[in-house]
Design an enzyme around this catalytic site. Structure first.
Site, PDB file in Angstrom:
ATOM      1  N   ALA A  39       0.864  -1.181   0.000  1.00 38.85           N
ATOM      2  CA  ALA A  39       0.000   0.000   0.000  1.00 38.85           C
ATOM      3  C   ALA A  39       0.899   1.228   0.000  1.00 38.85           C
ATOM      4  O   ALA A  39       1.960   1.239   0.630  1.00 38.85           O
ATOM      5  CB  ALA A  39      -0.918   0.014   1.223  1.00 38.85           C
ATOM      6  N   ALA A  77       0.515   5.553   0.320  1.00 34.67           N
ATOM      7  CA  ALA A  77      -0.328   6.724   0.541  1.00 34.67           C
ATOM      8  C   ALA A  77       0.502   7.987   0.394  1.00 34.67           C
ATOM      9  O   ALA A  77       1.641   7.953  -0.079  1.00 34.67           O
ATOM     10  CB  ALA A  77      -0.994   6.646   1.915  1.00 34.67           C
ATOM     11  N   SER A  78      -0.048   9.115   0.818  1.00 41.29           N
ATOM     12  CA  SER A  78       0.591  10.401   0.566  1.00 41.29           C
ATOM     13  C   SER A  78       1.865  10.592   1.362  1.00 41.29           C
ATOM     14  O   SER A  78       2.769  11.314   0.938  1.00 41.29           O
ATOM     15  CB  SER A  78      -0.390  11.528   0.899  1.00 41.29           C
ATOM     16  OG  SER A  78      -0.830  11.430   2.244  1.00 41.29           O
ATOM     17  N   ILE A  79       1.975   9.963   2.529  1.00 39.63           N
ATOM     18  CA  ILE A  79       3.101  10.217   3.419  1.00 39.63           C
ATOM     19  C   ILE A  79       4.032   9.024   3.539  1.00 39.63           C
ATOM     20  O   ILE A  79       5.245   9.183   3.699  1.00 39.63           O
ATOM     21  CB  ILE A  79       2.584  10.652   4.807  1.00 39.63           C
ATOM     22  CG1 ILE A  79       2.018  12.074   4.716  1.00 39.63           C
ATOM     23  CG2 ILE A  79       3.653  10.568   5.878  1.00 39.63           C
ATOM     24  CD1 ILE A  79       1.413  12.585   5.989  1.00 39.63           C
ATOM     25  N   ALA A  80       3.518   7.828   3.442  1.00 38.77           N
ATOM     26  CA  ALA A  80       4.343   6.630   3.660  1.00 38.77           C
ATOM     27  C   ALA A  80       3.802   5.474   2.836  1.00 38.77           C
ATOM     28  O   ALA A  80       2.731   5.572   2.226  1.00 38.77           O
ATOM     29  CB  ALA A  80       4.358   6.270   5.148  1.00 38.77           C
ATOM     30  N   GLN A  81       4.559   4.405   2.807  1.00 35.37           N
ATOM     31  CA  GLN A  81       4.086   3.173   2.186  1.00 35.37           C
ATOM     32  C   GLN A  81       4.365   2.002   3.124  1.00 35.37           C
ATOM     33  O   GLN A  81       5.192   2.098   4.041  1.00 35.37           O
ATOM     34  CB  GLN A  81       4.733   2.953   0.828  1.00 35.37           C
ATOM     35  CG  GLN A  81       6.211   2.658   0.817  1.00 35.37           C
ATOM     36  CD  GLN A  81       6.761   2.574  -0.610  1.00 35.37           C
ATOM     37  OE1 GLN A  81       6.287   3.241  -1.521  1.00 35.37           O
ATOM     38  NE2 GLN A  81       7.781   1.762  -0.810  1.00 35.37           N
ATOM     39  N   VAL A  82       3.671   0.891   2.880  1.00 36.91           N
ATOM     40  CA  VAL A  82       3.723  -0.251   3.787  1.00 36.91           C
ATOM     41  C   VAL A  82       4.256  -1.479   3.048  1.00 36.91           C
ATOM     42  O   VAL A  82       3.884  -1.737   1.899  1.00 36.91           O
ATOM     43  CB  VAL A  82       2.327  -0.551   4.369  1.00 36.91           C
ATOM     44  CG1 VAL A  82       2.374  -1.793   5.259  1.00 36.91           C
ATOM     45  CG2 VAL A  82       1.814   0.646   5.151  1.00 36.91           C
ATOM     46  N   LYS A 125       6.048   0.206   8.019  1.00 37.36           N
ATOM     47  CA  LYS A 125       5.642   1.470   7.406  1.00 37.36           C
ATOM     48  C   LYS A 125       6.855   2.381   7.290  1.00 37.36           C
ATOM     49  O   LYS A 125       7.546   2.630   8.285  1.00 37.36           O
ATOM     50  CB  LYS A 125       4.548   2.125   8.251  1.00 37.36           C
ATOM     51  CG  LYS A 125       3.957   3.385   7.641  1.00 37.36           C
ATOM     52  CD  LYS A 125       2.790   3.890   8.500  1.00 37.36           C
ATOM     53  CE  LYS A 125       2.181   5.140   7.918  1.00 37.36           C
ATOM     54  NZ  LYS A 125       1.035   5.624   8.723  1.00 37.36           N
ATOM     55  N   ASP A 164      -8.194  10.103  11.286  1.00 35.44           N
ATOM     56  CA  ASP A 164      -8.084   9.931   9.831  1.00 35.44           C
ATOM     57  C   ASP A 164      -8.809   8.652   9.420  1.00 35.44           C
ATOM     58  O   ASP A 164      -8.242   7.780   8.763  1.00 35.44           O
ATOM     59  CB  ASP A 164      -6.611   9.870   9.431  1.00 35.44           C
ATOM     60  CG  ASP A 164      -6.374  10.232   7.970  1.00 35.44           C
ATOM     61  OD1 ASP A 164      -7.261  10.824   7.354  1.00 35.44           O
ATOM     62  OD2 ASP A 164      -5.285   9.919   7.456  1.00 35.44           O
TER      63      ASP A 164
END
Length: 509
Positions: free
Chosen positions: A133, A135-140, A155, A290
């Site tokens: 995954a 997203a805007s700030i991090a990935q997993v 993360k 969030d």
């Protein structure tokens, strides 16, 4: 830096929306009034050639937001939960922003994890996947511990994300300063304070140590909540730019077809999401800030699993009581009590007419009851609420910004699961339960006991504190500082000059 150079950033925002074709689509989806449409197109069109291209494969608005950067993506994530505001089609497109953004390379992620943990990856994990995954700030990434074979989620922050966010926030500050200076009537909305609050929230999300702490506290608070799971952090494998959590598998709350195929009751899930949020906010004063579909999944046993604890909200006991009494007043249609609570809390200036305010609140609340939720236009409701707050001189309450925003997001998630959900009926048992325990004789006795404990701790210092307060009262009032109008006028002229120069340059191209 928050100077006039940020005009460039704001102009490029409008230009990017024009170049990607998002401007017309966004204005239409938001049902913007004609004047706003004209002004937006007028400011964006001359600079269209300066806009960022973005990914042509994406729909226009999603393309523009991803091109502009993380702060804009955050805004898009919020809108993705509100099909009643932007329409089903655009909300569907914006869900791409929740966890399907382009990832950065696994090699970069591995290097960041090794640097953060201070040892080779092979000494910690027996497996480390490609991004699952982004997203805007991090990935997993999914990984497996070498020590005991457990699956975990790792993360990792995006490279350079701190600098990118700071650039956007500086531009937002410049816009807020300009609004406060050029439009004094907007100061009651406290735009600078709103951006300051947003900055604090975002900066906390960019430090994984704080997110690990939030996840741990949230897990402790919700351990006994039926039908809810929070993966707990592994502290020895987490740091400022990396966080490791227990792995939890589930179906995204955004995938209604998969939820139906697995036999989950979407109506029950929608009600549970809303009730869990209210319970965390009122009971604990610490809530997930969030809660969009990208951060919520459903386990095979039907439990809701929460992820991503970078944005968490906290409200004190007094604010919780005020919030609960306002909600309960609307639920019971006791608009006079709702008005009284607003005045008691200082949300409305004391010189306003409480009966007139109660009447205005009735006009907001009455259309909600007895109506199918799918027929309520949240856009019109919010528009009317804004008119009411402006009329009665209410100011933006920065301590409630995240709570209000999250309530909007959670309502959107619940409605995406059950379009006919009655928000007020679902909220009623949670709010009434909190009020029964925390507002009344029992709460009064508890407050008095707590006050006595505080007084006992400060007992030896009370005489000096009282004496110092009396001395301050006797001192003459401080001299007010001189007006800063000259500096403000120079600032406005410089801003207007730079903007005019940009317009002139645009007309020459």
């Amino acid at each position: 830096m928050r100077g006039p150079h940020n005009i460039w950033r704001l102009i490029r925002t409008g230009a990017t929306f024009e170049r990607s074709g998002a401007m017309a689509v966004a204005l239409e989806a938001l049902q913007a009034p004609p004047r706003l449409r004209f002004a937006a197109r007028l400011l964006g069109w001359p600079f269209k050639w300066l806009g960022l291209r973005g990914d042509p494969a994406l729909p226009p608005v999603t393309r523009a937001l991803t091109a502009l950067g993380p702060a804009y993506i955050k805004f898009g994530q919020i809108l993705s939960t509100r099909p009643d505001l932007v329409g089903e089609e655009m909300a569907d497109q914006l869900r791409y922003l929740q966890d399907k953004l382009p990832p950065f390379s696994t090699a970069e992620a591995r290097a960041m994890v090794e640097a953060e943990l201070g040892r080779p990856l092979e000494e910690v994990f027996s497996a480390f996947s490609e991004p699952v995954a982004a997203a805007s700030i991090a990935q997993v990434h999914k990984a497996r511990l070498l020590s005991d074979g457990r699956d975990v989620a790792v993360k990792v922050l995006r490279p350079g994300i701190e600098r990118a966010f700071q650039r956007d926030i500086d531009a937002f500050y410049f816009a807020a300063d300009t609004i406060e200076f050029l439009a004094p009537f907007a100061r009651r909305l406290r735009p600078v304070d709103v951006i300051t609050h947003f900055e604090g929230v975002v900066m906390g999300e960019l430090d994984m140590r704080l997110e690990s702490s939030a996840a741990s506290e949230f897990a402790d608070n919700t351990r006994k909540d039926a039908g809810f799971q929070v993966p707990e952090p592994l502290w020895d494998l987490s740091g400022r730019r990396v966080m490791t959590l227990g792995w939890a598998e589930g179906i995204s709350l955004a995938d209604n077809a998969a939820l139906d195929a697995a036999g989950h009751d979407r109506r029950a899930l929608g009600a549970r999401v809303l009730q869990l949020f209210l319970s965390h906010a009122l009971r604990d004063g610490f809530f997930h800030g969030d809660m969009h579909q990208g951060n919520l999944k459903v386990a095979a046993n039907g439990d809701i699993i929460a992820y991503d604890f970078g944005i968490m909200g906290r409200i004190d006991e007094y604010t919780r009581r005020v919030y609960a009494e306002i909600l309960l007043g609307f639920i019971r249609k006791d608009y006079r009590r709702v008005a009284e609570v607003h005045f008691e809390a200082g949300y409305v200036p004391a010189d306003r007419d409480i009966d007139e305010f109660a009447r205005a609140l009735r006009a907001v609340g009455e259309p909600i009851f007895g109506m199918d939720a799918s027929r309520i236009s949240m856009a019109r409701l919010l528009s009317y609420l804004f008119d009411v707050t402006e009329r009665f001189g209410m100011e933006t309450r920065t301590e409630l910004i995240l709570l209000q925003r999250t309530m909007v997001v959670v309502e959107g998630v619940a409605r995406s699961l059950d379009p006919h959900i009655n928000i007020w009926q679902v909220a009623k048992p949670v709010v009434e339960g909190y009020v029964a325990t925390n507002v009344g004789p029992k709460a009064l006795l508890r407050d008095l006991a707590q006050t006595a404990r505080v007084m006992a701790r400060f007992g030896p210092r009370l005489p000096r504190l009282v004496e110092a307060a009396l001395i301050r009262q006797a001192d003459p009032l401080p001299v007010r500082p001189p007006s800063r109008w000259r500096r403000r006028v120079v600032y406005a002229l410089a801003t207007a000059g730079v903007f005019a120069l940009g317009l002139w340059a645009g007309t020459l191209i």
